[in-house]
Write an enzyme that holds these catalytic residues in place. Structure first.
Site, PDB file in Angstrom:
ATOM      1  N   LYS A  22       4.317 -19.627  -5.608  1.00 14.34           N
ATOM      2  CA  LYS A  22       5.387 -20.617  -5.542  1.00 14.34           C
ATOM      3  C   LYS A  22       5.143 -21.747  -6.527  1.00 14.34           C
ATOM      4  O   LYS A  22       6.020 -22.123  -7.308  1.00 14.34           O
ATOM      5  CB  LYS A  22       5.492 -21.161  -4.116  1.00 14.34           C
ATOM      6  CG  LYS A  22       6.652 -22.138  -3.939  1.00 14.34           C
ATOM      7  CD  LYS A  22       6.669 -22.703  -2.537  1.00 14.34           C
ATOM      8  CE  LYS A  22       7.452 -21.853  -1.579  1.00 14.34           C
ATOM      9  NZ  LYS A  22       6.879 -20.785  -0.929  1.00 14.34           N
ATOM     10  N   ARG A  91       4.907 -26.823   1.459  1.00 11.42           N
ATOM     11  CA  ARG A  91       5.157 -25.375   1.529  1.00 11.42           C
ATOM     12  C   ARG A  91       3.929 -24.588   1.098  1.00 11.42           C
ATOM     13  O   ARG A  91       3.225 -24.984   0.171  1.00 11.42           O
ATOM     14  CB  ARG A  91       6.341 -24.987   0.619  1.00 11.42           C
ATOM     15  CG  ARG A  91       7.668 -25.617   0.998  1.00 11.42           C
ATOM     16  CD  ARG A  91       8.716 -25.279  -0.056  1.00 11.42           C
ATOM     17  NE  ARG A  91       9.997 -25.903   0.216  1.00 11.42           N
ATOM     18  CZ  ARG A  91      10.998 -25.329   0.895  1.00 11.42           C
ATOM     19  NH1 ARG A  91      10.841 -24.112   1.363  1.00 11.42           N
ATOM     20  NH2 ARG A  91      12.132 -25.967   1.091  1.00 11.42           N
ATOM     21  N   GLY A 100       7.431 -15.636   4.746  1.00 12.24           N
ATOM     22  CA  GLY A 100       7.488 -16.038   6.142  1.00 12.24           C
ATOM     23  C   GLY A 100       6.187 -15.940   6.902  1.00 12.24           C
ATOM     24  O   GLY A 100       6.131 -16.232   8.094  1.00 12.24           O
ATOM     25  N   MET A 102       3.267 -17.617   6.321  1.00 14.50           N
ATOM     26  CA  MET A 102       2.524 -18.871   6.448  1.00 14.50           C
ATOM     27  C   MET A 102       3.502 -20.013   6.692  1.00 14.50           C
ATOM     28  O   MET A 102       4.706 -19.805   6.801  1.00 14.50           O
ATOM     29  CB  MET A 102       1.651 -19.086   5.215  1.00 14.50           C
ATOM     30  CG  MET A 102       0.519 -18.069   5.108  1.00 14.50           C
ATOM     31  SD  MET A 102      -0.503 -18.300   3.651  1.00 14.50           S
ATOM     32  CE  MET A 102       0.624 -17.899   2.335  1.00 14.50           C
ATOM     33  N   ARG A 335      10.755 -16.170  -7.806  1.00 15.29           N
ATOM     34  CA  ARG A 335       9.655 -15.192  -7.855  1.00 15.29           C
ATOM     35  C   ARG A 335      10.273 -13.850  -8.204  1.00 15.29           C
ATOM     36  O   ARG A 335      11.492 -13.654  -8.078  1.00 15.29           O
ATOM     37  CB  ARG A 335       8.945 -15.117  -6.501  1.00 15.29           C
ATOM     38  CG  ARG A 335       9.853 -14.706  -5.353  1.00 15.29           C
ATOM     39  CD  ARG A 335       9.179 -14.896  -4.004  1.00 15.29           C
ATOM     40  NE  ARG A 335      10.114 -14.694  -2.902  1.00 15.29           N
ATOM     41  CZ  ARG A 335       9.894 -15.036  -1.650  1.00 15.29           C
ATOM     42  NH1 ARG A 335       8.758 -15.626  -1.322  1.00 15.29           N
ATOM     43  NH2 ARG A 335      10.787 -14.813  -0.707  1.00 15.29           N
ATOM     44  N   HIS A 451      14.844 -13.063   6.915  1.00  9.96           N
ATOM     45  CA  HIS A 451      13.436 -12.685   7.084  1.00  9.96           C
ATOM     46  C   HIS A 451      13.300 -11.184   7.302  1.00  9.96           C
ATOM     47  O   HIS A 451      12.463 -10.516   6.682  1.00  9.96           O
ATOM     48  CB  HIS A 451      12.845 -13.447   8.276  1.00  9.96           C
ATOM     49  CG  HIS A 451      11.476 -12.990   8.667  1.00  9.96           C
ATOM     50  ND1 HIS A 451      11.261 -11.995   9.598  1.00  9.96           N
ATOM     51  CD2 HIS A 451      10.250 -13.367   8.239  1.00  9.96           C
ATOM     52  CE1 HIS A 451       9.960 -11.799   9.732  1.00  9.96           C
ATOM     53  NE2 HIS A 451       9.333 -12.619   8.924  1.00  9.96           N
ATOM     54  N   SER A 778     -14.481  21.259  -8.115  1.00 10.56           N
ATOM     55  CA  SER A 778     -13.298  20.721  -7.446  1.00 10.56           C
ATOM     56  C   SER A 778     -13.786  19.920  -6.253  1.00 10.56           C
ATOM     57  O   SER A 778     -14.494  20.448  -5.390  1.00 10.56           O
ATOM     58  CB  SER A 778     -12.358  21.848  -6.985  1.00 10.56           C
ATOM     59  OG  SER A 778     -11.232  21.303  -6.337  1.00 10.56           O
ATOM     60  N   CYS A 846      -9.133  18.445  -4.879  1.00 14.45           N
ATOM     61  CA  CYS A 846      -8.137  19.199  -4.115  1.00 14.45           C
ATOM     62  C   CYS A 846      -8.011  18.701  -2.685  1.00 14.45           C
ATOM     63  O   CYS A 846      -7.296  19.292  -1.884  1.00 14.45           O
ATOM     64  CB  CYS A 846      -8.466  20.695  -4.124  1.00 14.45           C
ATOM     65  SG  CYS A 846     -10.079  21.088  -3.409  1.00 14.45           S
ATOM     66  N   TYR A 866      -7.877  17.016 -13.419  1.00 13.09           N
ATOM     67  CA  TYR A 866      -6.637  17.239 -12.682  1.00 13.09           C
ATOM     68  C   TYR A 866      -6.781  16.753 -11.245  1.00 13.09           C
ATOM     69  O   TYR A 866      -7.888  16.557 -10.730  1.00 13.09           O
ATOM     70  CB  TYR A 866      -6.239  18.717 -12.699  1.00 13.09           C
ATOM     71  CG  TYR A 866      -7.160  19.639 -11.930  1.00 13.09           C
ATOM     72  CD1 TYR A 866      -6.983  19.860 -10.563  1.00 13.09           C
ATOM     73  CD2 TYR A 866      -8.206  20.300 -12.565  1.00 13.09           C
ATOM     74  CE1 TYR A 866      -7.832  20.703  -9.852  1.00 13.09           C
ATOM     75  CE2 TYR A 866      -9.051  21.142 -11.872  1.00 13.09           C
ATOM     76  CZ  TYR A 866      -8.871  21.340 -10.512  1.00 13.09           C
ATOM     77  OH  TYR A 866      -9.709  22.169  -9.814  1.00 13.09           O
TER      78      TYR A 866
END
Length: 895
Positions: A22, A91, A100, A102, A335, A451, A778, A846, A866
């Site tokens: 903020k 704030r 919302g 804090m 933001r 909210h 693997s 895998c 992979y």
């Protein structure tokens, strides 16, 4: 001495770690010349120092006083004093958005004296008392710890007594009475009076915001969003501007694009004669921003211009909070806005097309988790009945569950594996646990900026807000639809977050447009085109190949359609189930070598047919076949069931079935206290004659068949559960012998690379030796996680994982996201030492982590070749492999 307080001109958005999101963005807007009320920022460093000691850090108070004096000088007013008292807001603002979670305290500086002065200077007595009651309520709950419900109850009683539908219909005397009631509540609940000193109000509000970093809901949100606990929050102190001064004032929230769909344009809500908290709380129904254009064309035009400036500057969807004070527009926050998965793909594509960002940046702004949400089924609209209610489609998707009316009930039922929909008049930050537990959120009030909407979008939860067709009675635990239908708690409802429709009962679902595209290439709409572009670009930049775990020709074909470049794990034990189980039983019960050979010979053509079909489906791509892995007792009937069946027969004086008796004897003979650490994997192959030979022959003959048919089969043979190089050497000798036999018999040379699954810590720690015999590794990270942690997955997840997540032992289940510090270190060691011994060693994974976005980034970092995952996770893995490659480039360039 450390510095803790900064002016807006000291910062910018690149200082979010110090100034919080903020504060950093307010500083950025100020630098852009946008109308930002002046103020200053108490840094996250101050918060961390306070949380470490429980004491305000030395020098912070003096710094705050100096910056407050500068603010007073600039305004020509004093905090809470004089004929025109200055008021400020306090704030929270963490580095990462936590909407919302804090605390905020507005209107600091008001007391029994300054409220009268504010009434006089503003010419609006109601406004002054409305601001004062807000301060007393916020301060009482946030700083002094009074239950917020007590204030809400007092407000409700007053509105009922005055027959006022909302707070706007309360006059100045009503609000003055309410202030007195609130102050009495504080005194009764705490034994202390609401402080009249503006300086004390400011100091204690700042510390309360610091403490809110560790509030239960904030901690839960951080764990959900994987935000570190040690960042702390900054605090922004800012001159108040007032949206509650009358009809020419108001507050609102705007998005530069629709956060639900990504469509361009100014979206949001505006609430006349209100402060900003009223908009996000949903306490009153806001109007669309289009209505602001009628109410205040000048402010609407300025807001639109500022929104365009911010979107072009940030090159992204921006979330904006604003206040209009008697016709003057003020920007209170911006933001990068939270958005749905649908909006994320749409916005990224459009910004690339507009030339604001590069294709690489576009790919970085979408995610595999988001793609998963787009693959979820949607309601089959052809099968739905009449809608029960309709609201604002705030977060898309289709969810079905039992209606519940409070957070605790949602958590309780979800813990019992029941799907629930949390229904509230409006949500508050205290509802976060229930929102996490629920499949969807439905509210009677609020819009896309409420909210409920903002938090649900951030979590990927289905959400419908502002369903005015329903009346929620939380105390009676039910809601009533406009047509009179009463939905009691526990009643199943269906919520469509894409359309805003709510249905009674469970509505059937249908594949999403994204899934249809992935399965058939059907590009039905612009969203699907955006997904296609993102996947194409990911494929063009990724280094990791993506393979699939598949055990049938059908799964292999599906995986290939989803873009798999081979099969990284074909589990042969899955081919022994169903009717073939009897043949496995014959092999286990065989009394002689001849009996066992007959059983294996019967299995051989069945396995060969399976392998032939899989190799055909994956023609030209590698297919890694894992030899039999689980203990043989898993293919026999349950020990207890057999014993009970035999005992029941014997109890009535009859002889038990001979086969049942033989099976029970075999089960008893093979019984192990911990079979997952017993006779399985390579150990079976070394002690059960003919088993490895049968499977290798089936693979080899399938290769020959496909080769003669003009195919390009690429079978690989993987030996499971190797812990010592000697085990692999013996198994490999058997494999080589059978491959040579089949080659001679068919006059067709058969070459199948032989490797092993690294799933034991000892294998990882001796990988250099094992690589002398293995052509590929693997990583079986499921078992490697179990054996590294000492966990039995089947037991521990239900037993204590939820407690470990709550207590912060895990930030995520180690079976879902790879444990980098422990299991990851073993993977890194094995890759490095294996390649040191064999430079051409191929490495892959895998386990289920092969489809997890966070784990894929790690596998890219350690240099695997992979990842392999379930067919349905293949598109996710493709996307995340591309994003991992871009992150690797960014990291190397920053170095």
């Amino acid at each position: 001495m450390a510095r803790y307080v900064y002016e807006f001109q000291d910062g910018g958005r690149d200082l979010a770690g110090l100034l919080g999101g903020k504060g950093a963005n307010l500083a950025e807007m100020a630098r852009l010349g946008l109308p930002v009320p002046p103020g200053f920022i108490v840094s996250t460093e101050a918060c961390r120092a306070f949380l470490a000691t429980g004491e305000e850090p030395e020098g912070m108070s003096a710094e705050v006083s100096r910056h407050l004096s500068a603010l007073e000088t600039g305004a020509g007013r004093l905090l809470g004093q004089g004929d025109d008292p200055l008021l400020v807001s306090v704030r929270s603002g963490a580095r990462f958005s936590m909407p919302g979670m804090m605390e905020t305290v507005l209107d600091i500086g008001l007391n029994d004296d300054s409220v009268l002065r504010l009434a006089k200077v503003s010419g609006n007595e109601r406004f002054a008392w409305d601001s004062y009651r807000r301060l007393v309520q916020m301060y009482g709950s946030t700083v002094m710890g009074v239950d917020p419900a007590l204030f809400d109850e007092a407000m409700t009683l007053l509105k009922d007594a005055c027959k006022a539908p909302d707070d706007l219909h309360l006059d100045a005397s009503d609000l003055a009475w309410l202030v007195g009631t609130y102050k009495s509540l504080i005194r009764d609940e705490t034994g202390r009076d609401f402080p009249q000193s503006p300086a004390e109000q400011l100091q204690q509000a700042i510390l309360a915001v610091f403490r809110s970093w560790n509030a239960e809901r904030a901690v839960l949100y951080r764990r959900r969003e994987h935000i570190p606990d040690d960042l702390g929050t900054a605090v922004t102190v800012q001159r108040m501007v007032f949206g509650n001064l009358g009809p020419d004032s108001g507050s609102g929230v705007a998005f530069t694009r629709d956060p639900a769909t990504g469509r361009p344009g100014l979206y949001g809500d505006y609430l006349p004669n209100a402060q900003g908290e009223d908009v996000v709380s949903g306490a009153r129904d806001a109007v669309p921003l289009a209505e602001l254009e009628r109410l205040d064309p000048r402010s609407h035009r300025q807001l639109r211009d500022h929104a365009q400036t911010l979107e072009r500057h940030y090159r992204d969807l921006c979330d904006i909070e604003f206040t209009i004070e008697r016709g003057t527009l003020w920007m209170l926050q911006t933001r990068v806005g939270k958005r749905t998965a649908e909006a994320a793909f749409a916005i990224a594509t459009e910004l690339v097309q507009e030339g604001l960002i590069s294709p690489d940046e576009g790919l970085a702004r979408v995610s595999g988790d988001g793609l998963v949400r787009l693959m979820f089924p949607r309601f089959d609209t052809t099968a739905t009945g009449d809608t029960l209610a309709r609201g604002v489609p705030a977060s898309p998707g289709a969810a079905v569950g039992a209606a519940v009316f409070d957070s605790a009930e949602a958590v309780r039922r979800a813990a019992a594996d029941e799907r629930v929909v949390l229904v509230r008049e409006e949500t508050t930050p205290g509802d976060l646990p229930g929102m996490v537990a629920a499949q969807a959120v439905l509210t009677g009030r609020g819009g896309k900026t409420s909210h409920a909407a903002v938090v649900a979008r951030g979590m990927g939860k289905v959400c419908v807000c502002g369903a005015q067709d329903i009346t929620v009675d939380a105390q009676a635990r039910r809601f009533t639809a406009r047509d009179g239908t009463v939905v009691e708690e526990g009643t199943v409802i269906s919520v469509d977050g894409s359309t805003g429709d709510v249905y009674l009962g469970a509505v059937p679902s249908a594949p999403s447009a994204t899934m249809r595209y992935l399965e058939s290439g059907e590009q039905a709409d612009s969203l699907v085109c955006a997904v296609a572009r993102a996947l194409d670009h990911a494929d063009s930049v990724r280094r990791l190949e993506v393979r699939a775990n598949a055990d049938t020709p059908e799964d292999a074909a599906r995986a290939r359609a989803f873009g798999a470049q081979g099969i990284g794990l074909c589990r042969t034990e899955h081919m022994f189930l169903g009717e073939r189980r009897k043949l496995v039983e014959e092999m286990i019960l065989a009394r002689t070598d001849a009996d066992r050979d007959r059983a294996l010979a019967a299995l051989l053509p069945l396995q060969r047919r399976d392998f032939t079909g899989i190799l055909e489906a994956m023609d030209g791509f590698p297919v890694t076949v894992r030899l039999l892995d689980p203990p043989l007792h898993e293919f026999l009937p349950d020990r207890t069931d057999l014993a009970v069946r035999i005992a029941a027969v014997e109890a009535v004086g009859r002889q038990p079935d001979v086969r049942d008796a033989e099976l029970l004897a075999a089960v008893n003979r093979m019984h192990e206290e911990n079979p997952m650490l017993g006779l399985r994997g390579v150990r079976l192959g070394l002690v059960v004659p003919g088993l490895v030979a049968m499977q290798v022959r089936a693979i080899a003959e399938a290769v020959v068949e496909r080769t003669r048919a003009g195919g390009s089969p690429r079978a690989e043979i993987m030996v499971p559960l190797v812990g010592a190089v000697e085990e692999l050497r013996l198994a490999r000798e058997e494999v080589a012998r059978v491959l040579a036999e089949v080659g001679e018999e068919t006059a067709t040379p058969v070459h199948c690379p032989v490797g092993t699954m690294i799933e034991l810590p000892r294998a990882a720690l001796t990988a250099g030796r094992i690589a002398e015999e293995a052509e590929f590794f693997s990583f079986g990270t499921n078992d490697l996680t179990q054996t590294t942690w000492g966990f039995s997955r089947d037991d521990v997840e239900a037993a204590f994982f939820s407690a470990y997540l709550d207590k912060g032992v895990f930030t995520a289940s180690p079976f879902e996201t790879l444990d980098r510090e422990g299991v990851g270190r073993l993977v890194r060691i094995a890759v490095e030492e294996g390649r040191a011994a064999r430079t051409d060693l191929e490495t892959g994974v895998c386990g289920e982590h092969g489809g997890d976005p966070e784990s894929i980034r790690f596998f890219h970092e350690v240099g695997l070749d992979y990842v392999s995952c379930s067919p349905f996770r293949v598109p996710v893995a493709r996307l995340e492999a591309g994003r991992a490659a871009l992150a690797d480039v960014d990291t190397s360039e920053s170095r």
